[in-house]
Every structure is written in structure tokens, then in C-alpha cells.
Design a protein around this motif. Structure first.
Motif, PDB file in Angstrom:
ATOM      1  N   PHE A   1      -6.364   2.873  -3.407  1.00  0.00           N
ATOM      2  CA  PHE A   1      -5.549   1.595  -3.044  1.00  0.00           C
ATOM      3  C   PHE A   1      -5.030   0.838  -4.176  1.00  0.00           C
ATOM      4  O   PHE A   1      -4.011   0.465  -4.295  1.00  0.00           O
ATOM      5  CB  PHE A   1      -6.427   0.814  -1.867  1.00  0.00           C
ATOM      6  CG  PHE A   1      -6.225   1.336  -0.347  1.00  0.00           C
ATOM      7  CD1 PHE A   1      -7.519   1.258   0.069  1.00  0.00           C
ATOM      8  CD2 PHE A   1      -5.340   1.964  -0.098  1.00  0.00           C
ATOM      9  CE1 PHE A   1      -7.419   1.526   1.517  1.00  0.00           C
ATOM     10  CE2 PHE A   1      -5.196   2.506   1.280  1.00  0.00           C
ATOM     11  CZ  PHE A   1      -6.342   2.263   2.162  1.00  0.00           C
ATOM     12  N   ALA A   2      -6.066   0.409  -5.174  1.00  0.00           N
ATOM     13  CA  ALA A   2      -5.762  -0.364  -5.992  1.00  0.00           C
ATOM     14  C   ALA A   2      -4.612   0.367  -6.967  1.00  0.00           C
ATOM     15  O   ALA A   2      -3.814  -0.382  -7.591  1.00  0.00           O
ATOM     16  CB  ALA A   2      -7.010  -0.555  -6.932  1.00  0.00           C
TER      17      ALA A   2
ATOM     18  N   LEU B   1      -1.244   0.388  -5.168  1.00  0.00           N
ATOM     19  CA  LEU B   1      -0.415  -0.921  -5.421  1.00  0.00           C
ATOM     20  C   LEU B   1      -0.117  -1.424  -6.517  1.00  0.00           C
ATOM     21  O   LEU B   1       1.106  -1.870  -6.782  1.00  0.00           O
ATOM     22  CB  LEU B   1      -1.450  -2.046  -4.770  1.00  0.00           C
ATOM     23  CG  LEU B   1      -1.703  -2.228  -3.313  1.00  0.00           C
ATOM     24  CD1 LEU B   1      -2.614  -3.398  -2.981  1.00  0.00           C
ATOM     25  CD2 LEU B   1      -0.045  -2.493  -2.863  1.00  0.00           C
TER      26      LEU B   1
ATOM     27  N   ILE C   1      -6.156  -5.535  -7.132  1.00  0.00           N
ATOM     28  CA  ILE C   1      -5.315  -5.392  -5.915  1.00  0.00           C
ATOM     29  C   ILE C   1      -4.781  -6.954  -5.574  1.00  0.00           C
ATOM     30  O   ILE C   1      -3.550  -7.198  -5.394  1.00  0.00           O
ATOM     31  CB  ILE C   1      -6.148  -5.276  -4.654  1.00  0.00           C
ATOM     32  CG1 ILE C   1      -6.631  -3.651  -4.699  1.00  0.00           C
ATOM     33  CG2 ILE C   1      -5.527  -5.532  -3.324  1.00  0.00           C
ATOM     34  CD1 ILE C   1      -7.534  -3.206  -3.569  1.00  0.00           C
TER      35      ILE C   1
ATOM     36  N   LEU D   1      -0.849  -8.096  -5.929  1.00  0.00           N
ATOM     37  CA  LEU D   1      -0.036  -8.482  -4.729  1.00  0.00           C
ATOM     38  C   LEU D   1       0.249 -10.078  -4.740  1.00  0.00           C
ATOM     39  O   LEU D   1       1.476 -10.367  -4.337  1.00  0.00           O
ATOM     40  CB  LEU D   1      -1.075  -8.570  -3.646  1.00  0.00           C
ATOM     41  CG  LEU D   1      -1.445  -7.253  -2.952  1.00  0.00           C
ATOM     42  CD1 LEU D   1      -2.363  -7.262  -1.691  1.00  0.00           C
ATOM     43  CD2 LEU D   1       0.059  -6.678  -2.504  1.00  0.00           C
TER      44      LEU D   1
ATOM     45  N   TYR E   1      -0.698  -5.558   3.658  1.00  0.00           N
ATOM     46  CA  TYR E   1      -1.150  -5.957   2.533  1.00  0.00           C
ATOM     47  C   TYR E   1      -2.315  -6.797   2.476  1.00  0.00           C
ATOM     48  O   TYR E   1      -3.227  -6.804   1.800  1.00  0.00           O
ATOM     49  CB  TYR E   1      -0.232  -6.404   1.642  1.00  0.00           C
ATOM     50  CG  TYR E   1       1.069  -5.647   1.122  1.00  0.00           C
ATOM     51  CD1 TYR E   1       2.450  -5.751   1.202  1.00  0.00           C
ATOM     52  CD2 TYR E   1       0.658  -4.311   0.490  1.00  0.00           C
ATOM     53  CE1 TYR E   1       3.206  -4.937   0.908  1.00  0.00           C
ATOM     54  CE2 TYR E   1       1.531  -3.374   0.581  1.00  0.00           C
ATOM     55  CZ  TYR E   1       2.824  -3.654   0.440  1.00  0.00           C
ATOM     56  OH  TYR E   1       3.892  -2.566   0.099  1.00  0.00           O
TER      57      TYR E   1
ATOM     58  N   LEU F   1      -5.421  -4.983   3.518  1.00  0.00           N
ATOM     59  CA  LEU F   1      -5.530  -4.108   2.381  1.00  0.00           C
ATOM     60  C   LEU F   1      -6.593  -4.968   1.303  1.00  0.00           C
ATOM     61  O   LEU F   1      -7.731  -4.533   0.868  1.00  0.00           O
ATOM     62  CB  LEU F   1      -4.521  -3.694   1.389  1.00  0.00           C
ATOM     63  CG  LEU F   1      -4.806  -2.793   0.549  1.00  0.00           C
ATOM     64  CD1 LEU F   1      -5.840  -1.600   0.870  1.00  0.00           C
ATOM     65  CD2 LEU F   1      -3.502  -2.103  -0.133  1.00  0.00           C
ATOM     66  N   ALA F   2      -5.946  -6.277   1.069  1.00  0.00           N
ATOM     67  CA  ALA F   2      -6.577  -7.141   0.231  1.00  0.00           C
ATOM     68  C   ALA F   2      -7.872  -7.571   0.809  1.00  0.00           C
ATOM     69  O   ALA F   2      -9.011  -7.466   0.061  1.00  0.00           O
ATOM     70  CB  ALA F   2      -5.675  -8.273  -0.243  1.00  0.00           C
TER      71      ALA F   2
ATOM     72  N   ALA G   1     -10.462  -4.711   0.530  1.00  0.00           N
ATOM     73  CA  ALA G   1     -11.325  -4.551  -0.937  1.00  0.00           C
ATOM     74  C   ALA G   1     -12.357  -5.662  -0.928  1.00  0.00           C
ATOM     75  O   ALA G   1     -13.199  -5.424  -1.358  1.00  0.00           O
ATOM     76  CB  ALA G   1     -10.098  -4.697  -1.776  1.00  0.00           C
TER      77      ALA G   1
END
Lengths: 402, 290, 355
Positions: free
Chosen positions: B224-225, B228, B270, B274, C113, C116-117, C120
Motif C-alpha cells: 500500500f505504502a 501510494l 503513507i 497523502l 485513502y 488506508l491511512a 496502516a
């Protein structure tokens, strides 16, 4: 004057009194009826630690075998094993369910350091025996403060102590690097090792690196440890990570003495994945017979194990170190229950658990005996060092006591 | 210096796995504008499928391709049966469904195959390719496979009509239908391709991290990281991101904060991406007009 | 007939309240403990529902705030000797600050998003908790043990009963606070930001302030729940706050009903009891199937999403609406269409109803 009649009368009265006092004292534990003994257990059957679930399954199978042979003093063993997913809040809940709803007599082989730490106070407050906890953390062999909790595994600190002594004896100017899991298990190794080295040799440990079980690999840590120039590598890791460490240390050309924790000495689960060639020269402390080892082929204890697996388990579990571990623990439990005889109160169960004298089990190394006493709550304290020759583990030296 | 190179090399090796996984995430995103939280578990399950085939005697490459095909079909089926009904539901419903899927795959794998650590064969055996101990033969092979998959994905999206149709279907389903694109099938194919790529990621990862039902958890987060960081709609970016996360993770872990908080490094990456550049380093910047 | 609906609802609430109060006096210790767990989950779900249901910000990481509350409380109690009734509020304020701060970067990302964050965050939390540098405070992997609760003022309650009543009191107070929040101006602002962010901004709603504050408040609720949980279990360790916990919270609000404060009770009951239920079911599959509960849980999740997309609260509302319609039609009154329109609206975005 004491006549024979009065003597007989008084001795009969004394006997009756003793019998009634005895039966009043022997108020059996909840969960004990004339037909069965209910035992409770929590195991991680789901979640990241679920590889250990096979321990619970082996123990259930062992008790089934005992029941088929008639049980203990006419009572069948009913093991209620619940999943706690290695999560302490869940363990607390399941244990309360076992003790308060299912009314088990005692807890047996609850697995994991955090889960057991979470329920220890509850068990001691409610005087429920928390027997033979499935973890080597030293904190569970503390009869003075927690008289109802007893360990089983050889203590991780003890094991590391043995390694430390061995290093001092064979490589007194070694430089040691340690890879350890960042929890009680791994840290206990560090403590034991440093304890054995003592203050004057503390400088021997040149680098420590820890890892979390949520990481994919420990390759980076192994590289860092090699970079420290150490020539002894202690791998205090669980099977998956131990295999990675063994393989990586070989791949990057690290030629030094490698010592691996006893929980990761399985040939099938650790050394084969790592590569048998790459595992040559590993040292480990042993306390049980490895089913892969051809030397035990005709050993009666091993034959007992093989027959048991053939009838009660699946063939893949023949070589599973966790399964052989469960086999031994269950046998120890059966011995305690046998020793209890007619008195199956919680007090007596605890008392008998602390009263094991020179118990030999089929899969313990020859000469090893299990001993407990009111001041010694570590049943297994002996180990023997072994080295891996590319095919199997070769024992060397004597039985050592931690 | 040698240690630094080792860290770099092992970072690249693992980064290759993250990169393939990130490609799978990009594939799903390009096709559906969704982030599939279950991708890791599906990849793990596919790897077990391959393992079963190899265990029963099939040669490696046969098992490999059979698994890729089976994963493609499986992914498409899941999309039609489980994901499609929630196409018009709020995003949260899809997230829940993905969580459910990941739980199902994880438990099924545990039940069917047990939780013990298993080794997984690699087709890249023998001496390390570059002679030194920096990267094992398999690790080098995995990096090579990463680039092959990247090339295939790039070619697919850029030069094939099907790829173009998929991109159109994701960007503008209504107009796509008007020009005759079967949007429903595009979504299913997108999921199928993502599952296939994921299975490759799993089969490349397993020889390094060893096969067990929980092997993909950490890898998914790093993927994921990486996705992104590189840009979730750009295959090249995703691959770059995967390698970057692998290397950065190793280096920061070894020299800065300690290797046991590498997952927090991923978290920091991440959030940083973002906050400062949500489209990633190479993604297209999306501007919403009010 | 709004009066009949309102009266019915009030009656139901009263019955529930009486049951909840009487519960610890007739149930066994283990069941009381489970009841307390349900209340604790309900508080956490209230917080998450405020954030995700009413304000539209998806958080997969509320386990992290739960952990901060739990560890904060434990550290204060175990290391600094602070009593629980002070430790829990202090820890929750810390959570508020943490949530508020996390809300700032969260402003930049929307929808997936943010999911997702926060995902994590949830995965990284146990690692952060085990970090060597914090060992002196957190007790590292050994965790921290806490002393048992005791009823104050010499009340004749045992530890379980007192814990339950404490959780009930906290839960009721926090529910009341959330309800007022949601029904007032702030609630309308939150809902507006969720449904039409641009229009809301155009009307002068300070979206940034509301969203970050909402994050903070939601984290505060999770912190209170975490603190209560630490006191209930009597122990915290990094393993107590793994990823499945965050998933469970999300599952809870969806099953209970997004943007339904009353529904959190259903959600809490679901996440407390269904895993055990799944455990029972696997008994039929044999010993090796002990791993199956997870799969059954996942299947149930997907089924619930299929069959009850508005969650239990929505289903209950629909059922009550159906009953009410039948009652009305029996009286010969005009059939009101309010019911079906409301459920359709709820399906596609949930107009927040603070039931």
C-alpha cells in the motif's frame, strides 16, 4: 487400663474420624464427578500464533487415548479447549467462561506469555490451579507470590544461561550478536544470556537486534548483526523467523557459531525450509527426542509416540515438535491426576502437581527427570546441547541443569 | 560499506515483492477505483494452491501458470458474485466486504493447510547470479519477474484495446457503455488480472518469507505504502514505490529508528504522501472542480 | 402517527433501561462481565459512528485510540498510582488530542485513502506499543497489570457488578451527549459535511474545524472505552490491541447501522457474541476446524451487508415501520409513504437519525 476392646473401639473411632475428616477435606473440585474430570484450556487456534494450536489438539487426542484405556481411577478426562486468538482480553473472557460457566476443575497448558499474565491474578485470587502453562517465561515459576500458577517448559532464561556458559567455556573471547523477538520470549533470552556472562563479560554482546512478528522478514536485522563483526550469533526467534535468519546468515557468508532457540529446532518446520546445508553447525539445547533422529528408531518411547500418532493424529504431525511437546505435557498431567487418587480437590491437585518426583516421560531425553516441589515450580530444568550435522541433531556433552 | 550494500540488496529483493503486490493494487484501482484490502489474503491463498500442486508432483512452471490462470478466474468470480452487488452502495459497504473476504481466505487457508511454516520452491535455484552473496538467486529472479510483470501491465494498458476499454470503464462508466464497452465484464477482468498478479507476488514472496497463512499481512501494508508513494494509478510509479519502500524501510530501520518499527515507517510514508502529494510521485494529479 | 411511534420508542427505551439496570443483580459473574464488555464496545462504537456514520470519515484504525486510552489508563494507574476514576478521563483527553491531531492530515484525504491511512495506523499500533524506547512506561511485552476494581463508599456490590454499573453509567452519559450533539447544530453540520461538502462550505460551515473536532471527539470515546476495558480485563499488553480489534469496531457500526446511535448496541452485541457463536458452530467440523470461526465471521459479515445494508437499526426501523403501517391501515387511516422513502434514503447515504 487399656483393654483390647477399648483399644479396638478407640482405634475404630479414630479411623472413622480420620475417614470422615478426610472426606470432608477432600471436597472435590467443581467439574469433578464420579464419571469425569473437566479441564479447561485456552489455545490460539486462530490468528498469528495458530501454529501452536496443534499442541491443544495433541493433548485432546492423548486424553482421548487415556479415556479409551479406562480413564483415571474410573473417571474420564474432559478437556474443554477454547480459542483465545492469543489476545489477552479474549483469554480473560474465555477463562472466566471455563471457570464460572463450564465449572472446570483447573486450567491446563494455557498458552502464551501475555494470555497467561492476564489471567494469573484471577486464577490465584480464585484459587484455580493454572497448571503447566505453555510458555517458558520465568515469571510463571514463582510459587511464593503466585502459588496456584505453575510453569512447564524449560525456562527461556535458563536455556540462554546454558548457552552463555557454553560460550564462556568454548569461546571466551567471542563477540556475540543476538537476534530476538520483541516480546517476553525473546527478551528472556537476552536476560539469561547476559546473566550467564556476568558483569565482567558483559561486553561480549556487541549487537542486539529485535523484530516484530508482523514483519515479513528479518533479513535486514541479520545483515545489521553481521556488520557488527560478531562471531557468535544467538537466534532467539520463533520458527518462521529462525528459518529466515539461518538462511540469510548463511547466504551472506557469515561463518560463525550459530545458536538457535529450542522452540525453533524442528527439522521439518525450520531447518528444511532454511536449507539443511545452510543449517550445518547450528547449536541448540534439547530436552526431547526428535522424531526425525534415526538414533531413536528403536527407542520404546519413540515407538509409543509413533503408535499414538498412527491411531489418533494425522501423519504430518509425526515430526511436529509442538505435537511431541503436547504429548509430554499431557502425560505429565495424567501423572498428577493419578497421584491425586481419590482426593480431587483443587488444593490436592495443586499439591500433587508440586510433588512430582523423578518422573520420566517417553519423549524426554534419557536420564531426564521431571521434578517439582513446593519451592520449585519449573518441572523441566535439564537440557542437553546438540549440534546439527546436516542431517540430524547430534547430542553432545552432559545433561545440564539450568 | 558491505553492510550498506547488503541492506540495499535485501531491500531491493523484498521491494520487488512489494512492487508486484502494488501492481495488483494499481490494477484493481484502475479498474474499479477501489482499494482492495483483501488482496494480500487472496495472494496467499493462491500461493497455497500452487504449493498443493507442486506438492502433488507437478513441475514448478506448470503449477505457476495453472495458479495464475486459476487466480484470474477466481478473482473474476469474486467480483461478479460478491463485489458487484455493492457497486452502488456507499464505499464503506465495499470496505466491509473486503474485510469479510480477507477473513474468509485467511481462515480457509488455516483450516485447509494448517498454520505451520512451509517452504515453497523457487525456480531460480543454484548459485547467486551475480556471484556475490548480496542477493540470492531467487531474489534476483524475483526482481526480474517484477519487471516482466510491469512490462506486461504497461503494454496491456497502453497498447491493447482491452486495456483501453478497462481504463475507460473505470473513468467514465456511462460514456463507456454508450460506446459499447461491457463495463461489467471490464470490472470482472480487472479483478481477475489483479488476483493473477497477486498470485505471482505470493509465489515470489513465499521462498523468501516462507509460506504460512499470515505471510501477506505485513507485505500488504508495505505494498500500500509503495503504491501510494508511486501513484496509485501509475504502474511504473507503483513499482518504483514498492522498491523505494523496501529499500527505505531497510535503511531507516537499520540506521535510524531500529528495525522493529519498520511498519511505523510505512505508516509515516503513507501519511506523508497523502498529506503532501496525494497523487504520489508519478501519479496524475486529480483536481476537483467546484 | 408520530405520537404512537414516539410512545412506542420511549416504552422500548424504558424497558431496555430497566433490564440493563437490573441485569447485574440476577446474572452470574461471567455474564455480568460480558455485559460490561458489550457496554464498553458500545461506547467505542458510538465514537466511531460519530466519525464514520455521521461525518463520513472512514476509520479503520480506531483500535489505536482504544489502545491509547487503555495504555494511558494503565500507565497512570500502575506507574503513577492514579485511581481509575481520574485515570480514565485523563487518558481520554489524551486520546482527544491525538485524534484531533490525526484529523489534520486526514483533512487532505477522503474516503478510501483515509481508510488506508487508518488501516496502516491499526497495523502499526502494536509495534509502536512494543517499542523499546517506551518500555519504562508500557512495561514492554510483559504488559501492565492493574488492581481489581472495588465498589466505592462501601456499597454492597462485587467487583463485576460495580464494573458493569460503571460502564453502564459511562455509556448512558456518553450516549446522551452524542445524541444531543447529533440533534443540534453541530450534528447537522457534520451530516452536511458528509453529504454535500462543497455546499456546506459555501454556506459557511468550517469543515476543517468540524472534521478535526469530530475526529477528536470520536477518539475520546474510543479512549474512554479503552480505559474501561483496561480496568475490566485488569491487564494491557501490545497483543491486546491488534488489527482485528479495529476491524471489529467497523463491523460493529455497520451491523448496528451507520449513523444510528441506538444501533450501536446491536453492533456491540454482534462483535461480542458472534465470534463465540462461530466457535460453537465449528464443533461439528472437527478439531482442525478451530480455525473456521474467522471464515464464518467473514461470511456472516457479507451476508449482513447483503440482507441488512442499513444495519440492525435500519432493519428494526423498517420492521417497526411495517408494524406501524399495519396498525394504521387497520384504523383506516391513509397509508403513509414515509417509511419506504426513509429506508431508501437510508440505504443510499443514511440521513442521520439519532434513534
Amino acid at each position: 487400663m487399656i483393654t483390647r476392646r477399648s483399644f479396638l473401639q478407640s482405634s475404630a473411632a479414630a479411623a472413622a474420624f480420620a475417614a470422615s475428616a478426610g472426606s470432608a477435606r477432600a471436597d472435590n473440585a467443581p467439574g469433578v464427578t464420579d464419571a469425569e474430570i473437566k479441564i479447561g484450556q485456552t489455545m490460539p487456534y486462530s490468528g498469528p500464533a495458530s501454529a501452536y494450536g496443534v499442541i491443544g489438539r495433541t493433548e485432546a487426542a492423548y486424553f482421548k487415548m487415556i479415556n479409551e484405556q479406562g480413564g483415571i481411577n474410573g473417571r474420564k478426562i474432559n478437556l474443554i479447549s477454547l480459542d483465545d486468538a492469543y489476545s489477552p482480553p479474549k483469554t480473560v473472557e474465555q477463562v472466566r467462561r471455563l471457570v464460572e460457566e463450564e465449572q472446570v476443575a483447573f486450567l491446563f497448558q494455557t498458552l502464551g506469555t501475555p494470555p497467561n499474565a492476564a489471567i494469573r491474578q484471577y486464577c490465584n485470587d480464585n484459587k484455580v490451579p493454572q497448571l503447566f502453562v505453555a510458555t517458558g517465561a520465568a515469571m510463571f515459576s514463582d510459587p511464593q507470590h503466585f502459588p496456584w500458577t505453575m510453569g512447564y517448559n524449560p525456562n527461556y532464561q535458563t536455556e540462554a544461561h546454558i548457552y552463555g556458559k557454553h560460550i564462556l567455556a568454548t569461546k571466551p573471547d567471542a563477540k556475540i550478536a543476538v537476534l530476538y523477538q520483541n516480546d517476553g520470549f525473546g527478551k528472556d533470552y537476552l536476560i539469561g544470556l547476559k546473566d550467564a556472562l556476568g558483569a565482567d563479560h558483559a561486553g561480549m554482546v556487541v549487537k542486539e537486534a529485535s523484530y516484530e512478528t508482523s514483519e515479513p522478514t528479518v533479513d535486514s536485522q541479520v545483515v545489521t548483526l553481521q556488520g557488527s563483526g560478531a562471531d557468535v550469533f544467538l537466534i532467539a526467534a520463533t520458527p518462521k523467523f529462525a528459518a529466515q535468519a539461518i538462511r540469510k546468515s548463511f547466504d551472506i557468508g557469515w561463518t560463525g557459531l550459530r545458536i538457535v532457540s529450542t522452540v525453533s529446532n524442528s527439522i521439518t518446520s525450520v531447518l528444511k525450509p532454511a536449507g539443511l546445508e545452510k543449517s550445518k553447525g547450528l547449536i541448540d539445547a534439547y530436552y526431547g527426542k526428535d522424531p526425525n533422529d534415526p538414533r531413536w528408531k528403536n527407542d520404546p518411547g519413540m515407538k509409543e509416540w509413533t503408535a499414538f500418532v498412527a491411531k489418533y493424529m494425522s501423519p504430518t504431525e509425526l515430526n511436529d515438535a509442538n505435537a511431541t511437546y503436547g504429548f509430554g505435557a499431557a502425560a505429565t498431567m495424567v501423572q498428577v491426576l493419578k497421584q491425586c487418587g481419590a482426593d480431587l480437590s483443587r488444593e490436592n491437585i495443586m499439591k500433587q502437581a508440586a510433588n512430582l518426583k523423578d518422573l520420566e516421560l517417553p519423549l524426554l531425553l534419557p536420564g531426564m527427570k521431571i521434578n517439582t516441589s513446593p519451592t520449585n515450580f519449573s518441572p523441566i530444568r535439564q537440557m542437553q546441547l546438540a549440534t546439527f550435522n546436516g542431517e540430524n541433531w547430534e547430542l553432545f556433552g552432559d545433561l545440564l541443569t539450568g | 560499506m558491505a553492510e550498506f550494500l547488503h541492506q540495499l540488496a535485501s531491500g531491493l529483493a523484498l521491494g520487488g515483492v512489494y512492487a508486484i503486490m502494488a501492481l495488483a493494487l494499481v490494477m484493481i484501482y484502475q479498474a474499479t477505483h477501489l482499494i482492495n484490502f483483501a488482496q494480500g489474503e487472496m495472494a496467499m491463498f493462491s500461493t497455497y494452491f500452487a504449493w498443493k500442486l507442486i506438492d502433488s508432483g507437478q513441475p514448478y512452471w506448470l503449477a505457476f501458470f495453472a495458479t495464475v490462470v486459476a487466480s484470474f478466474i477466481g478473482g473474476a468470480v469474486i467480483e461478479r458474485l460478491v463485489v458487484r452487488p455493492f457497486a452502488n452502495a456507499p464505499v464503506l459497504a465495499s470496505v466491509i466486504v473486503f474485510i469479510g473476504l480477507s477473513l474468509i481466505f485467511n481462515s480457509l487457508a488455516g483450516w485447509l493447510y494448517g498454520y505451520s511454516v512451509t517452504s515453497f520452491d523457487t525456480p531460480f535455484t543454484g548459485r547467486p547470479w551475480f556471484g556475490s552473496g548480496y542477493m540470492s538467486a531467487h531474489e534476483s529472479g524475483a526482481v526480474l519477474v517484477t519487471f516482466c510483470v510491469l512490462a506486461l501491465v504497461y503494454v496491456f494498458f497502453r497498447f491493447t484495446p482491452l486495456g483501453l476499454a478497462m481504463r475507460a470503464a473505470a473513468q467514465n462508466p456511462v460514456s463507456s457503455r454508450l460506446v459499447g464497452i461491457r463495463v461489467g465484464w471490464m470490472l470482472a477482468i480487472g479483478w481477475g488480472l489483479a488476483a493473477a498478479i497477486g498470485s505471482i507476488a505470493g509465489m515470489m514472496a513465499a521462498p523468501i518469507v516462507y509460506l504460512d497463512p499470515n505471510m501477506m499481512g505485513g507485505i500488504l501494508l508495505y505494498a500500500f505504502a509503495g503504491a501510494l508513494l508511486g501513484g496509485i494509478d501509475n504502474p511504473f510509479g507503483a513499482v518504483f514505490g514498492g522498491f523505494a519502500v523496501g529499500v527505505l524501510g531497510n535503511l531507516i530501520g537499520a540506521y535510524v529508528v531500529g528495525a522493529e518499527v519498520k511498519l511505523s515507517v510505512a505508516l509515516a510514508i503513507i501519511i506523508a504522501v497523502l498529506v503532501w502529494r496525494p497523487s504520489g510521485l508519478f501519479g496524475r494529479r486529480l483536481v476537483a472542480r467546484v | 402517527m408520530a405520537d404512537a411511534d414516539g410512545a412506542l420508542r420511549a416504552l422500548a427505551a424504558l424497558a431496555l433501561g430497566v433490564f440493563a439496570l437490573a441485569f447485574p443483580f440476577f446474572a452470574s459473574g461471567y455474564h455480568i462481565y460480558q455485559g460490561a464488555q458489550v457496554l464498553i464496545y458500545a461506547v467505542a462504537l458510538l465514537g466511531l459512528n460519530l466519525l464514520t456514520g455521521f461525518n463520513g470519515q472512514i476509520s479503520l484504525g480506531h483500535g489505536a485510540f482504544f489502545a491509547i486510552g487503555g495504555y494511558g489508563t494503565a500507565i497512570l494507574m500502575a506507574k503513577l498510582g492514579v485511581p481509575y476514576w481520574a485515570a480514565i478521563p485523563v487518558a481520554s483527553v489524551v486520546c482527544f488530542v491525538a485524534g484531533f491531531l490525526f484529523g489534520f492530515p486526514a483533512l487532505r484525504f477522503g474516503g478510501l485513502y483515509l481508510a488506508l491511512a487508518t488501516f496502516a495506523l491499526a497495523v502499526a499500533t502494536p509495534q509502536i506499543l512494543s517499542y523499546k524506547g517506551f518500555d519504562a512506561f508500557t512495561g514492554g511485552s510483559q504488559g501492565l497489570s492493574l488492581v481489581k476494581l472495588r465498589a466505592p463508599f462501601g456499597l454492597k456490590l462485587n467487583a463485576d457488578q460495580w464494573l458493569y454499573l460503571l460502564c453502564l453509567a459511562c455509556g448512558a452519559a456518553l450516549y446522551w451527549a452524542a445524541r444531543n450533539l447529533v440533534r443540534g447544530r453541530i450534528g447537522r453540520a457534520l451530516i452536511a459535511i458528509r453529504d454535500q461538502p462543497i455546499a456546506a462550505e459555501a454556506m459557511g460551515v468550517d469543515a476543517a474545524l468540524y472534521k478535526t473536532t469530530c475526529f477528536g471527539v470520536s477518539a475520546l470515546y474510543a479512549g474512554v472505552a479503552g480505559g474501561l476495558s483496561a480496568v475490566a480485563v485488569g491487564f494491557v499488553s501490545p497483543e491486546s490491541f491488534e488489527l482485528p480489534l479495529s476491524f471489529a469496531f467497523l463491523v460493529g457500526i455497520v451491523v448496528g447501522g451507520l449513523a444510528s446511535l441506538g444501533g450501536v448496541i446491536f453492533g456491540a452485541l454482534f462483535i461480542e457474541f458472534v465470534p463465540n457463536l462461530a466457535d460453537q458452530l465449528t464443533v461439528n467440523f472437527g478439531e482442525s476446524a478451530k480455525a473456521l470461526p474467522g471464515a464464518i465471521y467473514g461470511v456472516l459479515l457479507i451476508l449482513v451487508m447483503f440482507l441488512m445494508p442499513t444495519g440492525a437499526a435500519g432493519a428494526a426501523r423498517a420492521a417497526a415501520g411495517a408494524v406501524a403501517r399495519r396498525l394504521r391501515s387497520r384504523r383506516g387511516a391513509k397509508i403513509q409513504d414515509g417509511g419506504s422513502a426513509a429506508s431508501a434514503a437510508a440505504k443510499y447515504g443514511g440521513k442521520g437519525e439519532a434513534t
